[in-house]
Design an enzyme around this catalytic site. Sequence first.
Site, PDB file in Angstrom:
ATOM      1  N   GLY A  22      43.080  27.352  46.226  1.00 28.69           N
ATOM      2  CA  GLY A  22      41.994  27.411  47.204  1.00 28.69           C
ATOM      3  C   GLY A  22      40.978  28.485  46.886  1.00 28.69           C
ATOM      4  N   ASN A  23      41.274  29.310  45.880  1.00 28.32           N
ATOM      5  CA  ASN A  23      40.357  30.356  45.426  1.00 28.32           C
ATOM      6  C   ASN A  23      39.807  29.861  44.083  1.00 28.32           C
ATOM      7  OD1 ASN A  23      39.437  32.570  43.904  1.00 28.32           O
ATOM      8  ND2 ASN A  23      40.869  34.010  44.841  1.00 28.32           N
ATOM      9  N   ARG A 127      50.993  37.718  47.045  1.00 30.76           N
ATOM     10  CA  ARG A 127      50.452  38.698  47.982  1.00 30.76           C
ATOM     11  C   ARG A 127      51.456  39.043  49.086  1.00 30.76           C
ATOM     12  NH1 ARG A 127      44.301  39.204  48.712  1.00 30.76           N
ATOM     13  NH2 ARG A 127      45.236  41.273  48.776  1.00 30.76           N
ATOM     14  N   GLU A 161      45.811  37.611  57.233  1.00 32.98           N
ATOM     15  CA  GLU A 161      45.161  38.083  56.003  1.00 32.98           C
ATOM     16  C   GLU A 161      44.292  39.312  56.245  1.00 32.98           C
ATOM     17  OE1 GLU A 161      45.194  36.225  52.692  1.00 32.98           O
ATOM     18  OE2 GLU A 161      46.976  35.252  53.494  1.00 32.98           O
ATOM     19  N   HIS A 229      38.903  32.930  52.676  1.00 32.90           N
ATOM     20  CA  HIS A 229      38.815  33.933  53.745  1.00 32.90           C
ATOM     21  C   HIS A 229      37.434  33.819  54.372  1.00 32.90           C
ATOM     22  CE1 HIS A 229      41.854  36.545  51.325  1.00 32.90           C
ATOM     23  NE2 HIS A 229      42.476  36.009  52.352  1.00 32.90           N
ATOM     24  N   ASN A 348      38.628  36.899  39.749  1.00 32.06           N
ATOM     25  CA  ASN A 348      39.821  36.525  40.508  1.00 32.06           C
ATOM     26  C   ASN A 348      39.459  36.238  41.965  1.00 32.06           C
ATOM     27  OD1 ASN A 348      42.353  36.029  39.468  1.00 32.06           O
ATOM     28  ND2 ASN A 348      42.855  38.196  39.161  1.00 32.06           N
ATOM     29  N   CYS A 354      35.609  42.391  49.383  1.00 26.36           N
ATOM     30  CA  CYS A 354      37.071  42.202  49.304  1.00 26.36           C
ATOM     31  C   CYS A 354      37.750  43.495  48.900  1.00 26.36           C
ATOM     32  CB  CYS A 354      37.436  41.166  48.249  1.00 26.36           C
ATOM     33  SG  CYS A 354      36.838  39.525  48.563  1.00 26.36           S
TER      34      CYS A 354
END
Length: 423
Positions: A22-23, A127, A161, A229, A348, A354
């Site tokens: 999803g990233n 994570r 998150e 996010h 990344n 972030c």
Amino acid sequence: MREINFDGIIGPSHNYSGLSLGNVASATNRGLVSHPRAAALQGLAKMRHNLRLGLAQGILLPHRRPDRAWLAALGTDVEAVPASLRPAAFSASAMWAANAATVSPAPDTADGRCHLTVANLRTMAHRSHEAPETLAQLRLAFADARAFAVHPPVPATFGDEGAANHMRLCPRHDAPGVEIFVYGRRGGAYPVRQHEEASRAVARLHGLDPERTLFVCQSEAAIAAGAFHNDVVAVANETVLFCHEQAFEDRPGFYAALKRLLPAVEIVEVPAVAVSLEDAIRSYLFNAQLVTLPDGGPSAGLGTGMGLILPEEARDTPSVWRWLEALVATNGPIRHLFVVDVRQSMANGGGPACLRLRVVADPATVDARFLVDEAKLDRLAAVIEAFWPEAIAPDDLIEPGLWGQLDGARATLLEALDLAELV
Ligand code: SUG
């Protein structure tokens, strides 16, 4: 009381393992050779840039990688770990400090303290093991119990998150504000990381006034396009909300509620016809740090107003840069554009915002070892230059020689900061 940005120092194991479904950047750059030393120096250069604007700057430290305690809990160790788990044990993902915790400053909370809840980050395996070390660091940095309350993560049943899915709007940082928790319900082909129940739990733990707290659903289109996010499609600072037209599921409902709670709010919305979601995500336009330039500080010559600290990728994306140049020409609340190079982190999926956790507090109440000035950044840069690997290819993670180098690099950094107790 002022806003302090705590940036995660990019750890020596920084690598591209394509771990975050999803990233888009993480998936696209899977298998590339990373440059941990350059990455960490880029992070320090961003901090130096922000110090020179007169902003207050703090740090969070890289976590122990490989994470032997996590591997032991999984019944394995660094020698025997199956290839399917290895990259997760080595990830330097704690660098993205916006995911460390959710922060509610003292003016918003029932007991008048600043509350921080560590994120459980349970959706992504690599994570999900950050929380214990994050908790240890935050308990040290914010140990003054008259000023701070640091909470452990909410139960992992509900994914959380941290600040990447939380925004605060207020007349001034030191005045009571409106806190906005953004959760996901659907994400198309991609996982939803922030659960509504986690957001509501954090708001309760922080003692927020329900009348000044909003829970807002992130749009499915945004998550499906790669906005894993909310801070990839929206950012807030004081009275300004800067966001993409397609960021929220019920945009009119959210804007109306916000205007009722904070009539002074200025919503700077970027229409999809000017910047597509795809361009917004590629460029990380909204992952800028939106900051208020301090009156009379080193940035005084720039005049008043807010500035965006943007990644170079924003300047490289024609639709985005055109839109930004038009924005600053209008003389609205956002007047300045600053461009920083955080390409190693960007590859990344982590932009300028972030990399930082915002805390509004009196710096005198924070453990000074977690605050930096330029001289301290010089010392950190010397350690990184000497000890961080120059390059890591994903296959290098099987090399025992690298494991020792990673342990030694981190231990040297912690010693230089007088934080050996975290080793
Ligand atoms: O969780 N990337 C991080 C990027 C986090 C960005 N943070 C905010 N938006 N606040 C993530 O997806 C990639 C690691 C890898 O693929 O090796 C990664 O974890």
